[in-house]
Enzyme design. Structure first.
Site, mmCIF file in Angstrom:
data_model
loop_
_atom_site.group_PDB
_atom_site.id
_atom_site.type_symbol
_atom_site.label_atom_id
_atom_site.label_comp_id
_atom_site.label_asym_id
_atom_site.label_seq_id
_atom_site.Cartn_x
_atom_site.Cartn_y
_atom_site.Cartn_z
ATOM 1 N N LYS A 154 52.548 44.970 34.944
ATOM 2 C CA LYS A 154 52.407 44.687 33.510
ATOM 3 C C LYS A 154 51.182 45.423 32.969
ATOM 4 C CE LYS A 154 50.136 41.689 31.141
ATOM 5 N NZ LYS A 154 49.854 42.488 29.913
ATOM 6 N N GLU A 229 39.658 41.613 40.257
ATOM 7 C CA GLU A 229 38.510 42.461 39.904
ATOM 8 C C GLU A 229 38.137 42.081 38.490
ATOM 9 O OE1 GLU A 229 36.214 44.617 38.197
ATOM 10 O OE2 GLU A 229 37.722 46.220 38.143
ATOM 11 N N CYS A 263 33.732 47.691 33.745
ATOM 12 C CA CYS A 263 33.133 46.575 34.484
ATOM 13 C C CYS A 263 31.942 47.020 35.322
ATOM 14 C CB CYS A 263 34.179 45.945 35.403
ATOM 15 S SG CYS A 263 35.598 45.254 34.540
ATOM 16 N N GLU A 356 28.495 39.912 29.528
ATOM 17 C CA GLU A 356 29.094 41.245 29.576
ATOM 18 C C GLU A 356 29.487 41.684 28.167
ATOM 19 O OE1 GLU A 356 32.221 43.681 32.349
ATOM 20 O OE2 GLU A 356 32.831 41.687 31.685
#
Length: 453
Positions: A154, A229, A263, A356
């Protein structure tokens, strides 16, 4: 029928309209993958390797087209997009070497012979984010296919175009029908069904820590395997004995690559106090020199953010009280632009220092000594990547062992190599991708005892 428009982040123009799968379509794709699994797992390792090499060659033949599609699909610079398409090719070539190296063991036992086998899991569901649509997809489907699993992938709703094309190239290269399927859809529909469908035996997810926790909890209900992750808040640690000029010149590219939507972005620069002022002096022209503009131009070093909503989120980190040291440039006119921005945090609780941002915003903070550097670097719930700048090899190794992160570079900002393992500590994830053991993460170990007495 539910559809979504794919918008070019640099022009704000619609480039495609894509049909989104519902739960019934997702179930049908999983059922097709389950049927295809029995024949795919029986393909000999050598033949499976040959098919993966043909898939890699098909990607290589269309590398430029894939790269230019990604420029429109995700706003990536053409240089980055070419690397990303090349990474898919390289991961597939590397994965092609894995089927014939999934070795079992012969274990000495009394009364017979004991051997182990690496058995494929079955159907693997892969959920890909919008920040690196091509490579992150390949990190999952390459080794999963090599191990004999079938894959349903996906892509993110914002960036499905290159994944769809990769699925077409797999069939054109000769992979059997339904072994690798790409089904665009919402995470709440397609991704959620990967979690709840009993035929999906592993879910691979890259994305936010919040969603990763939900996926992990859902998979626990079926004792289903996961690789996660997740987020990052990586530190770039600069010691006084480092090459300060080089450290400052390269620091922008450790955080502003892909407009900070990474990331692994080194979004916290920690500089030893004795060289802090000098580092800032050198960093300012380096940041202002980052070329922000048309991502299709080979000279461009940073493109736009992915969407207007994401630009608003990134801007929300810069409050009236935020001390902005300096910024880079951004184009005027259409596009989701945000300038490279350097911030001096006001304290340890500052949001821009602890959360973040996922955009082109970096903090710069001083530290006193090695112990202080480690304390600051580890003062986060994340632990994905990071850099260490020093001329002392002993210090490099000590600090690398002390930083709680899965991927560290000394005098470099490189995080990903397809032949080495990649993954995070703490809330940055679970499991490892890439490297020589990547295919094993998509297998079960079967133990067989043969009596000889």
């Amino acid at each position: 029928m539910t559809t979504t428009d794919v918008v070019d982040p640099a022009t704000e123009k619609v480039v495609a309209t894509i049909e989104l799968a519902d739960e019934a379509a997702t179930d049908a794709a999983i059922a097709r993958a389950q049927r295809a699994f029995e024949s795919w797992r029986a393909v000999t390792p050598g033949d499976r390797a040959r098919l993966l090499r043909r898939f890699a060659d098909a990607v290589d033949a269309e590398l430029e087209q894939l790269a230019r599609l990604e420029v429109r699909n995700a706003g990536h610079t053409i240089g980055n997009a070419r690397w990303e398409a090349g990474n898919v090719r390289d991961v597939l070539h590397y994965s092609a070497g894995l089927p014939e190296r999934l070795l079992g063991s012969q274990i000495p036992v009394a009364g017979g012979v004991d051997i182990t086998f690496c058995e494929p899991l079955g159907v693997v569901g892969i959920i890909v984010p919008w920040n690196f649509p091509m490579p992150i997809a390949a990190w999952g489907f390459g080794p999963a296919l090599a191990a004999g699993n079938t894959v349903v992938l996906k892509p993110a709703e914002l960036t499905p175009l290159t994944a769809i094309r990769l699925g077409e190239l797999a069939v054109e290269a000769g992979l059997p029908e339904h072994v690798f399927q790409v089904i665009p859809g919402k995470g709440s529909v397609v991704g959620a069904r990967f979690v709840t469908h009993p035929a999906v035996r592993k879910v691979v997810f890259t994305g936010s820590t919040e969603v990763g926790k939900q996926i992990m909890a859902g998979c626990a209900d079926q004792v289903k395997r996961v690789t996660l992750e997740l987020g990052g808040k990586s530190a770039n640690i600069v010691f006084a004995d480092a090459d300060i000029e080089r450290a400052a010149a390269t620091a922008p590219y450790g955080v502003f690559d892909n407009a900070g939507q990474d990331c692994c972005a080194r979004s916290r620069i920690l500089v030893q106090r004795s060289v802090f002022d000098r580092f800032l002096e050198l960093l300012e022209p380096a940041v202002q020199g980052v070329v922000v503009g048309d991502p299709s131009d080979a000279a461009t070093e940073m493109g736009p953010l992915i969407s207007a909503a994401h630009r608003e989120r990134v801007a929300g980190f810069l409050e009236p009280s935020t001390k902005v040291a300096f910024t880079g440039s951004r184009p005027e006119g259409p596009g989701f632009w945000f300038p490279p921005t350097v911030v001096l945090p006001s304290g340890p609780e500052d949001r821009v220092l602890t959360e973040e941002v996922f955009g082109p915003v970096v903090t710069v903070s001083p530290f006193e000594d090695e112990a202080d550097a480690l304390r600051l670097a580890n003062d986060t719930e994340f632990g994905l990547s990071g850099s260490i700048w020093t001329s002392d090899v002993g210090r490099a190794l000590r600090v690398a062992r002390g930083v709680e992160a899965g991927n560290l570079s000394v005098n470099s900002h490189s995080s990903v190599r397809y032949w080495t393992p990649f993954g995070g500590f703490k809330q940055s994830g679970l499991g490892r991708e890439l490297g020589p053991d990547a295919a094993r993460a998509f297998t079960e170990t079967k133990n067989v005892f043969l009596a000889t007495e």
